[in-house]
Write a protein that holds these residues in place. Structure first.
Motif, PDB file in Angstrom:
ATOM      1  N   ALA A  40     -16.023 -21.963  -9.084  1.00 52.46           N
ATOM      2  CA  ALA A  40     -15.584 -21.206  -7.919  1.00 52.46           C
ATOM      3  C   ALA A  40     -15.977 -21.979  -6.664  1.00 52.46           C
ATOM      4  O   ALA A  40     -16.756 -22.926  -6.723  1.00 52.46           O
ATOM      5  N   GLY A  41     -15.443 -21.560  -5.531  1.00 53.85           N
ATOM      6  CA  GLY A  41     -15.803 -22.216  -4.277  1.00 53.85           C
ATOM      7  C   GLY A  41     -15.133 -21.552  -3.097  1.00 53.85           C
ATOM      8  O   GLY A  41     -14.431 -20.549  -3.231  1.00 53.85           O
ATOM      9  N   PHE A  42     -15.360 -22.132  -1.937  1.00 52.24           N
ATOM     10  CA  PHE A  42     -14.757 -21.662  -0.703  1.00 52.24           C
ATOM     11  C   PHE A  42     -13.354 -22.260  -0.585  1.00 52.24           C
ATOM     12  O   PHE A  42     -13.165 -23.431  -0.867  1.00 52.24           O
TER      13      PHE A  42
ATOM     14  N   VAL B 124      -5.645 -30.105 -10.576  1.00 48.75           N
ATOM     15  CA  VAL B 124      -5.607 -29.387 -11.852  1.00 48.75           C
ATOM     16  C   VAL B 124      -4.236 -28.762 -12.078  1.00 48.75           C
ATOM     17  O   VAL B 124      -3.730 -28.758 -13.199  1.00 48.75           O
ATOM     18  N   ARG B 125      -3.628 -28.266 -11.018  1.00 50.30           N
ATOM     19  CA  ARG B 125      -2.284 -27.675 -11.165  1.00 50.30           C
ATOM     20  C   ARG B 125      -1.265 -28.728 -11.582  1.00 50.30           C
ATOM     21  O   ARG B 125      -0.339 -28.441 -12.334  1.00 50.30           O
ATOM     22  N   ALA B 126      -1.435 -29.954 -11.102  1.00 48.66           N
ATOM     23  CA  ALA B 126      -0.490 -31.026 -11.432  1.00 48.66           C
ATOM     24  C   ALA B 126      -0.803 -31.697 -12.771  1.00 48.66           C
ATOM     25  O   ALA B 126       0.103 -32.114 -13.483  1.00 48.66           O
TER      26      ALA B 126
ATOM     27  N   VAL C  34      -6.964 -20.001 -12.028  1.00 51.81           N
ATOM     28  CA  VAL C  34      -6.988 -18.568 -12.290  1.00 51.81           C
ATOM     29  C   VAL C  34      -7.332 -17.846 -10.998  1.00 51.81           C
ATOM     30  O   VAL C  34      -8.153 -18.327 -10.217  1.00 51.81           O
ATOM     31  N   THR C  35      -6.714 -16.691 -10.783  1.00 58.13           N
ATOM     32  CA  THR C  35      -7.080 -15.846  -9.652  1.00 58.13           C
ATOM     33  C   THR C  35      -7.806 -14.630 -10.192  1.00 58.13           C
ATOM     34  O   THR C  35      -7.261 -13.892 -11.017  1.00 58.13           O
TER      35      THR C  35
ATOM     36  N   GLU D 271      -9.622 -17.612  -6.215  1.00 54.01           N
ATOM     37  CA  GLU D 271      -9.090 -18.658  -7.094  1.00 54.01           C
ATOM     38  C   GLU D 271     -10.251 -19.471  -7.679  1.00 54.01           C
ATOM     39  O   GLU D 271     -11.181 -19.834  -6.971  1.00 54.01           O
ATOM     40  N   ILE D 272     -10.156 -19.751  -8.970  1.00 54.95           N
ATOM     41  CA  ILE D 272     -11.151 -20.583  -9.641  1.00 54.95           C
ATOM     42  C   ILE D 272     -10.448 -21.602 -10.526  1.00 54.95           C
ATOM     43  O   ILE D 272      -9.260 -21.489 -10.805  1.00 54.95           O
ATOM     44  N   ILE D 273     -11.227 -22.583 -10.948  1.00 54.01           N
ATOM     45  CA  ILE D 273     -10.791 -23.525 -11.977  1.00 54.01           C
ATOM     46  C   ILE D 273     -11.553 -23.151 -13.238  1.00 54.01           C
ATOM     47  O   ILE D 273     -12.778 -23.009 -13.217  1.00 54.01           O
TER      48      ILE D 273
END
Length: 141
Positions: free
Chosen positions: A47-49, A60-62, A93-94, A105-107
């Protein structure tokens, strides 16, 4: 089980890891960041800002193939070097809003291969295993 007991203990005592993603130009990018182990899913959650606007999130999406490394040095010898490398497939993921200062949103990293060095005091040295193969075998049993 994604992580052994020794790996879980190692991850629990570490505040930071390093996430490697592939940028749009094909060049690897590595970022230090905090993480949590999602024991229920057997994943690493990051997680993050303003996560959705970060380069790592776009990467990551690409291209969802990632590596995540957590390490520590307890003494200046090979026996004092410890690391866990988690190679896997990440997804974006949201989550429901809950923690006011972190973005929803997180990875989420789904481990496929784990490389451990001096992580388990009962089994020093280098150990590797494929998580996907272990999970498949458990599902067949």
């Amino acid at each position: 089980m994604t992580f052994t007991d020794a790996e879980q203990r190692f991850l629990a005592r570490q505040p930071r890891g390093h996430l490697s993603t592939i940028g749009p130009d094909g060049v690897p990018q590595v970022k230090p960041l905090g993480f949590t182990v999602n024991a229920e899913l057997g994943t690493i959650d990051i997680a993050g800002f303003a996560m959705a606007s970060s380069a790592k999130y776009r990467n990551v999406r690409a291209n969802p193939l990632v590596a995540f490394v957590v390490d520590e040095v307890t003494e200046q010898t090979m026996e004092g070097a410890h690391f866990l490398e988690i190679r896997g497939v990440a997804e974006t993921v949201t989550r429901p809003a809950g923690d006011g200062h972190l973005a929803p949103e997180i990875i989420r990293i789904h481990p496929r291969r784990v490389v451990a060095y001096n992580v388990d005091p009962d089994r020093p040295g280098l150990h590797t295993r494929d998580v996907a193969a272990e999970e498949s075998a458990a599902a067949r049993a």
